[in-house]
Scaffold this motif. Structure first.
Motif, short mmCIF file in Angstrom:
data_model
loop_
_atom_site.label_atom_id
_atom_site.label_comp_id
_atom_site.label_asym_id
_atom_site.label_seq_id
_atom_site.Cartn_x
_atom_site.Cartn_y
_atom_site.Cartn_z
N TRP A 65 0.81 -1.22 0.00
CA TRP A 65 0.00 0.00 0.00
C TRP A 65 0.85 1.28 0.00
O TRP A 65 0.42 2.27 -0.63
N PRO A 66 2.04 1.34 0.64
CA PRO A 66 2.84 2.56 0.50
C PRO A 66 3.27 2.82 -0.95
O PRO A 66 3.46 3.98 -1.34
N ASP A 67 3.43 1.76 -1.76
CA ASP A 67 3.73 1.95 -3.17
C ASP A 67 2.57 2.65 -3.87
O ASP A 67 2.77 3.53 -4.71
N VAL A 68 1.35 2.24 -3.51
CA VAL A 68 0.16 2.85 -4.10
C VAL A 68 0.07 4.32 -3.69
O VAL A 68 -0.23 5.19 -4.52
N LEU A 69 0.36 4.59 -2.41
CA LEU A 69 0.34 5.97 -1.94
C LEU A 69 1.37 6.81 -2.68
O LEU A 69 1.08 7.95 -3.10
N SER A 70 2.56 6.29 -2.87
CA SER A 70 3.60 7.01 -3.60
C SER A 70 3.17 7.31 -5.02
O SER A 70 3.36 8.42 -5.53
N ASP A 71 2.57 6.31 -5.69
CA ASP A 71 2.09 6.50 -7.06
C ASP A 71 1.04 7.60 -7.13
O ASP A 71 1.05 8.45 -8.03
N ARG A 72 0.11 7.59 -6.17
CA ARG A 72 -0.96 8.59 -6.16
C ARG A 72 -0.41 9.99 -5.93
O ARG A 72 -0.84 10.96 -6.57
N LEU A 73 0.53 10.10 -5.00
CA LEU A 73 1.10 11.41 -4.70
C LEU A 73 1.86 11.96 -5.90
O LEU A 73 1.73 13.14 -6.26
N ARG A 74 2.61 11.09 -6.55
CA ARG A 74 3.38 11.51 -7.73
C ARG A 74 2.43 11.92 -8.86
O ARG A 74 2.66 12.92 -9.56
N ALA A 75 1.34 11.16 -9.05
CA ALA A 75 0.38 11.49 -10.10
C ALA A 75 -0.34 12.80 -9.81
O ALA A 75 -0.57 13.61 -10.72
N ALA A 76 -0.66 13.03 -8.55
CA ALA A 76 -1.35 14.27 -8.18
C ALA A 76 -0.46 15.48 -8.44
O ALA A 76 -0.92 16.52 -8.93
N ASP A 98 -2.33 20.83 -5.68
CA ASP A 98 -1.56 21.48 -4.61
C ASP A 98 -1.43 20.52 -3.43
O ASP A 98 -2.12 20.64 -2.42
N VAL A 99 -0.53 19.56 -3.60
CA VAL A 99 -0.25 18.59 -2.54
C VAL A 99 1.25 18.62 -2.25
O VAL A 99 2.05 19.05 -3.09
N PRO A 100 1.65 18.18 -1.06
CA PRO A 100 3.09 18.22 -0.73
C PRO A 100 3.92 17.37 -1.69
O PRO A 100 3.50 16.28 -2.10
N ARG A 101 5.10 17.85 -2.00
CA ARG A 101 6.02 17.13 -2.89
C ARG A 101 6.94 16.27 -2.04
O ARG A 101 8.06 16.65 -1.72
N TYR A 102 6.43 15.09 -1.68
CA TYR A 102 7.16 14.20 -0.79
C TYR A 102 7.42 12.85 -1.45
O TYR A 102 6.64 12.37 -2.26
N SER A 103 8.53 12.24 -1.04
CA SER A 103 8.76 10.83 -1.35
C SER A 103 8.06 10.01 -0.27
O SER A 103 7.68 10.52 0.79
N VAL A 104 7.87 8.72 -0.54
CA VAL A 104 7.25 7.80 0.42
C VAL A 104 8.12 6.57 0.54
O VAL A 104 8.44 5.93 -0.48
N VAL A 105 8.53 6.22 1.77
CA VAL A 105 9.34 5.03 1.97
C VAL A 105 8.69 4.12 3.02
O VAL A 105 7.97 4.57 3.91
N ASN A 106 8.99 2.83 2.90
CA ASN A 106 8.34 1.79 3.68
C ASN A 106 9.24 1.34 4.82
O ASN A 106 10.35 0.84 4.60
N ALA A 107 8.76 1.50 6.06
CA ALA A 107 9.48 1.01 7.24
C ALA A 107 8.65 -0.06 7.93
O ALA A 107 8.56 -0.11 9.16
N GLY A 135 -6.86 -5.37 -1.78
CA GLY A 135 -6.95 -4.77 -0.46
C GLY A 135 -5.88 -3.72 -0.23
O GLY A 135 -6.15 -2.63 0.31
N TYR A 136 -4.65 -4.03 -0.64
CA TYR A 136 -3.57 -3.04 -0.52
C TYR A 136 -3.86 -1.81 -1.38
O TYR A 136 -3.60 -0.67 -0.96
N ALA A 137 -4.40 -2.03 -2.57
CA ALA A 137 -4.75 -0.91 -3.43
C ALA A 137 -5.81 -0.04 -2.77
O ALA A 137 -5.74 1.20 -2.81
N ARG A 138 -6.78 -0.69 -2.13
CA ARG A 138 -7.84 0.05 -1.43
C ARG A 138 -7.26 0.92 -0.32
O ARG A 138 -7.64 2.09 -0.16
N MET A 139 -6.29 0.38 0.43
CA MET A 139 -5.66 1.15 1.50
C MET A 139 -4.97 2.40 0.95
O MET A 139 -5.13 3.50 1.47
N GLY A 140 -4.22 2.22 -0.13
CA GLY A 140 -3.53 3.36 -0.72
C GLY A 140 -4.46 4.37 -1.33
O GLY A 140 -4.18 5.58 -1.32
#
Length: 459
Positions: free
Chosen positions: A265-276, A282-291, A438-443
């Motif tokens: 799901w963090p991969d999905v979040l990263s993809d969405r943020l980059r696409a936005a 007007d969204v923050p320009r952040y990277s997303v990493v998985n811990a 399910g992971y896609a839904r979370m992201g």
């Protein structure tokens, strides 16, 4: 120019020369100021300026791989060290090249790599290391002109003490966003056990002998499903201004997602943020990493010294606050505190542990987004008592008494007719971990706007 009777310059010419000298001096002063300013700009404001200045200062040795100024240092990929790899206790991976395949969040113009010997019992000697852009999915080959040897304080090799980690000098390389990068190391001597991350959901490679600069991939006949030694890839990026770290357990580690497809799901979040960002939102320009670490708890460590699978409380500084320019942490922890506590866990202790993470994040100016705990009805560890604990924790989270903002994964994936269970299409089949859908839904339900702003002001 005319000459005076005494052979000296006429008065007007002397004034012209003086004026010219003053202009040249001013130009030199301005150029020097610009140069110094650019050097300071390499520092990211994240406590790494000294390290970056050292790397830049050795550019003459690194040649075309020297880092360039400009941009912000952010984490583009990360994996938390979990323990010592079984079977490597004696020999480690001596005499072999380890090629980790990692997937980036954002791109950059320079890169640096973190290597860990946290669980080693002897010094880890790395004589050769490299970073390169992968030539494609399912291969150990690299884009030929992208292979860069790594240096450590200007030296090709480094010795990492037991329990320690090391960060390479920065090298100039065009790191792609949403792409695969190869991090390769070679150690000639045993240092076991090998520090690793067991649930990579990615195929990496191993070769006999030293092949860190090989671009063909031909020597890499061995495959593995774990990440070894490498724990972070930072990039100097013009497309990101900060890092989001997702601190979680197997639900974040993505252990039931399809290998090699980056569907955690963090991969999905990263993809969405980059696409936005690409769409001009007007969204923050952040990277997303998985811990994420499978089996991780808020409070309890695993066994051993140092502890394998360290708790969220104990690894928070290293795995979260230790990332460059971290602006937001997303916490998805608590379900294992419920499942792995004999009898019934105390929900108050879990909530207090989560609040302690928030307090420490706020101390560094980092915002904290927390998630509700997803259902696990039908799993072998489910009981009425444990369900009650989950509901109490979720009530505190939803009421805003724990985190700065909340993402309600529970409501997003639960069955409308039986909220103690996953909806069928979101269930991997074990009633605890999501499917790819399910992971896609979370992201997808994560509100990108909650990433705005910083930690609340401390009174």
């Amino acid at each position: 120019m005319t000459r005076g009777r005494d052979g000296g310059a006429d008065a007007p010419d002397a004034k012209q020369r003086a004026l010219l000298a003053a202009v040249v001096a001013a130009i030199v002063a301005v150029a020097a100021a610009i140069y110094v300013g650019a050097g300071v700009g390499v520092g990211s404001g994240d406590g790494t300026r000294e390290r970056d200045a050292l790397a830049g200062g050795r550019g003459a040795q690194n040649g075309p791989a020297a880092p360039v100024a400009g941009g912000t240092w952010v984490a583009s990929w990360a994996a938390s060290p979990v323990g010592g790899e079984p079977g490597t206790e004696t020999g480690g991976l001596a005499g072999r090249s380890v090629r980790n395949v990692v997937h980036t969040s954002v791109g950059g113009t320079s890169a640096r790599v973190t290597l860990s010997n946290l669980y080693g019992q002897a010094p880890l000697t790395i004589t050769h290391a490299s970073v390169a852009v992968s030539a494609g999915a399912g291969t150990a080959a690299a884009v030929v002109d992208s292979v860069r040897p790594l240096a450590f304080a200007g030296s090709a090799g480094v010795v990492v003490p037991p329990g320690g980690e090391v960060v390479s000098d920065a090298v100039r390389v065009a790191v792609p966003r949403d792409g695969d990068v190869l991090i390769t190391t070679y150690s000639p001597s045993a240092s076991g056990p090998v520090t690793y991350h067991p649930h990579a959901r990615q195929i990496s490679y191993v070769a006999d002998g030293e092949h860190t600069r090989d671009a063909t991939g031909m020597p890499y006949s061995g495959e593995s499903v774990v990440w070894r030694y490498a724990t972070a890839l930072d990039v100097l990026s013009a497309e990101a201004e900060g890092t989001v770290v997702v601190l979680g357990d197997s639900l974040t580690d993505g252990i039931t997602s399809t290998t090699g497809t980056n569907r955690r799901w963090p991969d999905v979040l990263s993809d969405r943020l980059r696409a936005a960002i690409g769409d001009g939102r007007d969204v923050p320009r952040y990277s997303v990493v998985n811990a994420g670490i499978s089996g991780n708890q808020v409070l309890a460590d695993g066994l051993g010294r140092p502890a394998e699978n360290p708790s969220g409380v104990n690894r928070f500084e290293r795995d979260v606050l230790g990332r460059p320019n971290v602006r937001v942490v997303v916490v998805v922890l608590g379900i294992n505190d419920i499942l792995r506590t004999p009898g019934v866990a105390d929900p108050g202790r879990i909530v207090d542990g989560l609040r302690s993470l928030v307090e420490r994040a706020h101390g560094q100016g980092v915002k904290v987004v927390g998630a509700t705990l997803m259902p696990f009805g039908g799993h072998r560890g489910w009981s009425e008592g444990r369900e009650g604990v989950r509901e109490v924790v979720n009530a505190e989270v939803r009421a805003g008494r724990v985190f700065d903002a909340v993402v309600d994964f529970d409501r997003a994936v639960r069955d409308g007719y039986d909220p103690r269970r996953f909806r069928v299409e979101y269930d991997s089949g074990d009633h605890l971990h999501p499917s790819d859908r399910g992971y896609a839904r979370m992201g997808e339900v994560f509100d990108l706007d909650v990433l705005r702003g910083g930690a609340p002001a401390r009174l």
